[in-house]
Design a protein around this motif. Structure first.
Motif, PDB file in Angstrom:
ATOM      1  N   PHE A  76       0.831  -1.197   0.000  1.00 50.23           N
ATOM      2  CA  PHE A  76       0.000   0.000   0.000  1.00 50.23           C
ATOM      3  C   PHE A  76       0.867   1.249   0.000  1.00 50.23           C
ATOM      4  CE2 PHE A  76      -3.272  -2.877   1.731  1.00 50.23           C
ATOM      5  CZ  PHE A  76      -4.330  -2.521   0.908  1.00 50.23           C
ATOM      6  N   THR A  77       0.435   2.237  -0.760  1.00 53.27           N
ATOM      7  CA  THR A  77       1.028   3.578  -0.693  1.00 53.27           C
ATOM      8  C   THR A  77      -0.092   4.485  -0.210  1.00 53.27           C
ATOM      9  OG1 THR A  77       0.464   4.056  -3.003  1.00 53.27           O
ATOM     10  CG2 THR A  77       2.619   3.091  -2.561  1.00 53.27           C
ATOM     11  N   ALA A  79      -1.665   7.802   2.460  1.00 48.91           N
ATOM     12  CA  ALA A  79      -1.488   8.988   3.296  1.00 48.91           C
ATOM     13  C   ALA A  79      -2.211   8.823   4.629  1.00 48.91           C
ATOM     14  CB  ALA A  79      -2.015  10.226   2.575  1.00 48.91           C
ATOM     15  N   TYR A  80      -2.877   7.670   4.828  1.00 53.36           N
ATOM     16  CA  TYR A  80      -3.583   7.442   6.088  1.00 53.36           C
ATOM     17  C   TYR A  80      -2.602   7.340   7.240  1.00 53.36           C
ATOM     18  CZ  TYR A  80      -8.087   6.737   3.842  1.00 53.36           C
ATOM     19  OH  TYR A  80      -9.249   6.932   3.153  1.00 53.36           O
ATOM     20  N   ASP A  81      -3.055   7.714   8.422  1.00 49.83           N
ATOM     21  CA  ASP A  81      -2.145   7.801   9.552  1.00 49.83           C
ATOM     22  C   ASP A  81      -1.994   6.464  10.266  1.00 49.83           C
ATOM     23  OD1 ASP A  81      -4.448   7.461  11.019  1.00 49.83           O
ATOM     24  OD2 ASP A  81      -4.675   9.581  11.483  1.00 49.83           O
ATOM     25  N   GLU A  82      -1.344   6.529  11.435  1.00 46.24           N
ATOM     26  CA  GLU A  82      -0.941   5.331  12.150  1.00 46.24           C
ATOM     27  C   GLU A  82      -2.115   4.432  12.539  1.00 46.24           C
ATOM     28  OE1 GLU A  82       0.563   6.209  16.100  1.00 46.24           O
ATOM     29  OE2 GLU A  82      -0.240   8.224  15.908  1.00 46.24           O
ATOM     30  N   TYR A  83      -3.295   4.998  12.762  1.00 50.92           N
ATOM     31  CA  TYR A  83      -4.425   4.174  13.181  1.00 50.92           C
ATOM     32  C   TYR A  83      -4.818   3.202  12.067  1.00 50.92           C
ATOM     33  CZ  TYR A  83      -4.720   7.812  16.711  1.00 50.92           C
ATOM     34  OH  TYR A  83      -4.438   8.691  17.713  1.00 50.92           O
ATOM     35  N   ALA A  84      -4.904   3.714  10.859  1.00 51.59           N
ATOM     36  CA  ALA A  84      -5.256   2.846   9.742  1.00 51.59           C
ATOM     37  C   ALA A  84      -4.159   1.830   9.474  1.00 51.59           C
ATOM     38  CB  ALA A  84      -5.512   3.681   8.485  1.00 51.59           C
ATOM     39  N   ASP A  94       2.494  -5.121   3.469  1.00 54.76           N
ATOM     40  CA  ASP A  94       3.501  -4.070   3.479  1.00 54.76           C
ATOM     41  C   ASP A  94       2.828  -2.749   3.138  1.00 54.76           C
ATOM     42  OD1 ASP A  94       5.558  -5.849   4.012  1.00 54.76           O
ATOM     43  OD2 ASP A  94       5.826  -6.309   1.894  1.00 54.76           O
ATOM     44  N   TYR A  95       3.360  -1.662   3.650  1.00 54.18           N
ATOM     45  CA  TYR A  95       2.781  -0.357   3.334  1.00 54.18           C
ATOM     46  C   TYR A  95       3.888   0.692   3.325  1.00 54.18           C
ATOM     47  CZ  TYR A  95       3.312   0.582   8.297  1.00 54.18           C
ATOM     48  OH  TYR A  95       3.839   0.750   9.549  1.00 54.18           O
ATOM     49  N   LEU A  96       3.648   1.763   2.579  1.00 56.58           N
ATOM     50  CA  LEU A  96       4.545   2.907   2.525  1.00 56.58           C
ATOM     51  C   LEU A  96       3.716   4.154   2.780  1.00 56.58           C
ATOM     52  CD1 LEU A  96       6.515   1.889  -0.678  1.00 56.58           C
ATOM     53  CD2 LEU A  96       7.404   1.863   1.656  1.00 56.58           C
ATOM     54  N   LEU A  97       4.117   4.921   3.762  1.00 59.25           N
ATOM     55  CA  LEU A  97       3.380   6.123   4.114  1.00 59.25           C
ATOM     56  C   LEU A  97       3.861   7.285   3.250  1.00 59.25           C
ATOM     57  CD1 LEU A  97       1.270   7.200   6.128  1.00 59.25           C
ATOM     58  CD2 LEU A  97       3.156   7.774   7.666  1.00 59.25           C
ATOM     59  N   LYS A  98       2.911   7.986   2.625  1.00 66.70           N
ATOM     60  CA  LYS A  98       3.256   9.139   1.792  1.00 66.70           C
ATOM     61  C   LYS A  98       3.666  10.332   2.656  1.00 66.70           C
ATOM     62  CE  LYS A  98       0.085   8.027  -1.997  1.00 66.70           C
ATOM     63  NZ  LYS A  98      -1.095   8.491  -2.740  1.00 66.70           N
ATOM     64  N   PRO A  99       4.596  11.165   2.189  1.00 72.01           N
ATOM     65  CA  PRO A  99       5.377  10.995   0.956  1.00 72.01           C
ATOM     66  C   PRO A  99       6.379   9.855   1.096  1.00 72.01           C
ATOM     67  CG  PRO A  99       6.161  12.887   2.193  1.00 72.01           C
ATOM     68  CD  PRO A  99       4.934  12.422   2.894  1.00 72.01           C
ATOM     69  N   ILE A 100       6.505   9.066   0.061  1.00 71.02           N
ATOM     70  CA  ILE A 100       7.288   7.843   0.122  1.00 71.02           C
ATOM     71  C   ILE A 100       8.771   8.148   0.243  1.00 71.02           C
ATOM     72  CG2 ILE A 100       7.939   5.760  -1.143  1.00 71.02           C
ATOM     73  CD1 ILE A 100       5.129   5.834  -2.384  1.00 71.02           C
ATOM     74  N   ASN A 103      14.413   5.023   0.928  1.00 72.46           N
ATOM     75  CA  ASN A 103      14.955   3.886   1.667  1.00 72.46           C
ATOM     76  C   ASN A 103      13.849   2.925   2.088  1.00 72.46           C
ATOM     77  OD1 ASN A 103      17.317   2.582   2.913  1.00 72.46           O
ATOM     78  ND2 ASN A 103      16.292   3.066   4.843  1.00 72.46           N
ATOM     79  N   ASP A 104      12.686   3.483   2.517  1.00 76.41           N
ATOM     80  CA  ASP A 104      11.554   2.628   2.881  1.00 76.41           C
ATOM     81  C   ASP A 104      11.078   1.820   1.679  1.00 76.41           C
ATOM     82  OD1 ASP A 104      11.643   3.610   5.433  1.00 76.41           O
ATOM     83  OD2 ASP A 104      10.011   5.039   5.165  1.00 76.41           O
ATOM     84  N   LEU A 105      11.066   2.449   0.506  1.00 73.27           N
ATOM     85  CA  LEU A 105      10.665   1.756  -0.715  1.00 73.27           C
ATOM     86  C   LEU A 105      11.609   0.600  -1.006  1.00 73.27           C
ATOM     87  CD1 LEU A 105       8.962   1.531  -3.317  1.00 73.27           C
ATOM     88  CD2 LEU A 105      10.499   3.205  -4.352  1.00 73.27           C
ATOM     89  N   LYS A 106      12.893   0.850  -0.909  1.00 69.45           N
ATOM     90  CA  LYS A 106      13.892  -0.195  -1.166  1.00 69.45           C
ATOM     91  C   LYS A 106      13.719  -1.371  -0.211  1.00 69.45           C
ATOM     92  CE  LYS A 106      18.890  -0.888  -1.620  1.00 69.45           C
ATOM     93  NZ  LYS A 106      20.225  -0.264  -1.510  1.00 69.45           N
ATOM     94  N   ILE A 107      13.486  -1.079   1.068  1.00 71.68           N
ATOM     95  CA  ILE A 107      13.306  -2.142   2.071  1.00 71.68           C
ATOM     96  C   ILE A 107      12.046  -2.954   1.772  1.00 71.68           C
ATOM     97  CG2 ILE A 107      12.772  -2.562   4.503  1.00 71.68           C
ATOM     98  CD1 ILE A 107      14.596  -0.148   5.157  1.00 71.68           C
ATOM     99  N   ALA A 108      10.958  -2.274   1.385  1.00 70.26           N
ATOM    100  CA  ALA A 108       9.704  -2.977   1.083  1.00 70.26           C
ATOM    101  C   ALA A 108       9.874  -3.917  -0.103  1.00 70.26           C
ATOM    102  CB  ALA A 108       8.595  -1.966   0.806  1.00 70.26           C
ATOM    103  N   VAL A 109      10.576  -3.464  -1.143  1.00 70.25           N
ATOM    104  CA  VAL A 109      10.808  -4.311  -2.313  1.00 70.25           C
ATOM    105  C   VAL A 109      11.708  -5.488  -1.945  1.00 70.25           C
ATOM    106  CG1 VAL A 109      11.872  -4.401  -4.600  1.00 70.25           C
ATOM    107  CG2 VAL A 109      10.420  -2.464  -3.981  1.00 70.25           C
ATOM    108  N   GLU A 110      12.723  -5.233  -1.142  1.00 73.97           N
ATOM    109  CA  GLU A 110      13.604  -6.324  -0.701  1.00 73.97           C
ATOM    110  C   GLU A 110      12.841  -7.347   0.126  1.00 73.97           C
ATOM    111  OE1 GLU A 110      16.702  -4.279   1.339  1.00 73.97           O
ATOM    112  OE2 GLU A 110      17.842  -3.834  -0.495  1.00 73.97           O
ATOM    113  N   LYS A 111      11.916  -6.862   0.945  1.00 72.78           N
ATOM    114  CA  LYS A 111      11.088  -7.766   1.752  1.00 72.78           C
ATOM    115  C   LYS A 111      10.232  -8.651   0.850  1.00 72.78           C
ATOM    116  CE  LYS A 111       7.638  -7.750   5.473  1.00 72.78           C
ATOM    117  NZ  LYS A 111       6.818  -6.898   6.368  1.00 72.78           N
TER     118      LYS A 111
END
Length: 251
Positions: A76-77, A79-84, A94-100, A103-111
């Motif tokens: 997921f990419t 803008a929802y906050d920590e509760y969601a 896996d999720y990425l919080l905007k703005p992406i 480094n987080d993107l690289k870790i998510a793809v590696e995962k």
């Protein structure tokens, strides 16, 4: 690896595409709505991995999965906050919080790449996630701004603001009293701070308060011109690509 991006904001989709390319991941297909995505999945081989925005121009992206049996892995990419995000964690998504962040993107793809093949598909409990997103824990939106006036600080209540706009690299609030005040924030930074049923970003330049609208007039190129109660310093135009969402917001 076959990767697609589903994101309604085309600049955000292109940015993510460039970020993926920088880590040697090609995402040639970009989809921008629920309707377009359903049609694409009906006529194409499903990808290994989907980068999926939650809120699309014509609805929640979960509607795609309600219409199509998709077995792809999902990041997921959002803008929802920590509760969601709690829901995403519970469902092993896996999720990425905007703005992406790159480094987080690289870790998510590696995962994703590190998963065993039989585990790459994810069974998603969309109903649980959807409930949390549609009825989230109460979000605290901004109630007032503090602005500098000479050597003094002035408090401006959010309900006293007709519009917020950018001009000459500055961001200003215009109040019901007919006064302008300079803010420290940019319009982009205010995106998650303004109550969405009260303020709408009609263009790159303006947020307007629904309670300050005096009139709406058809304008050239399928756009709308907005007239506010007191603001008359310049024309306020709803960008063509935002007119549909604006009309939905009004209701």
């Amino acid at each position: 690896m076959n990767v697609i991006i589903i994101e309604d904001e085309k600049p955000s989709a292109r940015r993510l595409q460039r970020m993926l390319k920088s880590i040697d991941v090609e995402a040639e297909t970009m989809l921008h709505s629920v309707e377009e995505s359903i049609e694409w999945f009906e006529n194409n081989k499903h990808p290994d991995l989907i980068f999926l925005d939650i809120q699309l121009s014509d609805g929640l992206s979960f509607e795609i999965f309600e219409a199509i049996d998709i077995k792809s892995a999902v990041i997921f990419t959002t803008a929802y906050d920590e509760y969601a995000l709690q829901a995403f964690k519970l469902n092993s998504i896996d999720y990425l919080l905007k703005p992406i962040d790159e480094n987080d993107l690289k870790i998510a793809v590696e995962k994703f790449n590190g998963r065993a093949p039989q585990k790459q598909s994810v069974t998603l409990d969309f109903n649980d996630i959807k409930k949390l997103l549609v009825n989230p824990i109460e979000h605290e939106y901004k109630k007032r701004f503090s602005v500098k006036v000479g050597q003094h600080l002035k408090l401006i209540n959010i309900e006293d603001i007709e519009c917020i706009y950018s001009e000459n690299k500055g961001t200003y609030v215009f109040t019901c009293e007919g006064r302008n005040y300079l803010l420290d924030s940019t319009l982009d930074q205010l995106e998650n701070e303004l109550k969405p049923d009260v303020f709408f970003r009609i263009s790159r330049k303006y947020y307007i308060n629904i309670n300050a609208i005096k009139d709406m007039v058809s304008y050239t190129n399928s756009r709308l011109q907005i007239k506010l109660n007191h603001f008359n310093e310049q024309e306020i135009i709803v960008a063509r690509e935002r007119v549909k969402d604006f009309k939905i917001w009004l209701e």
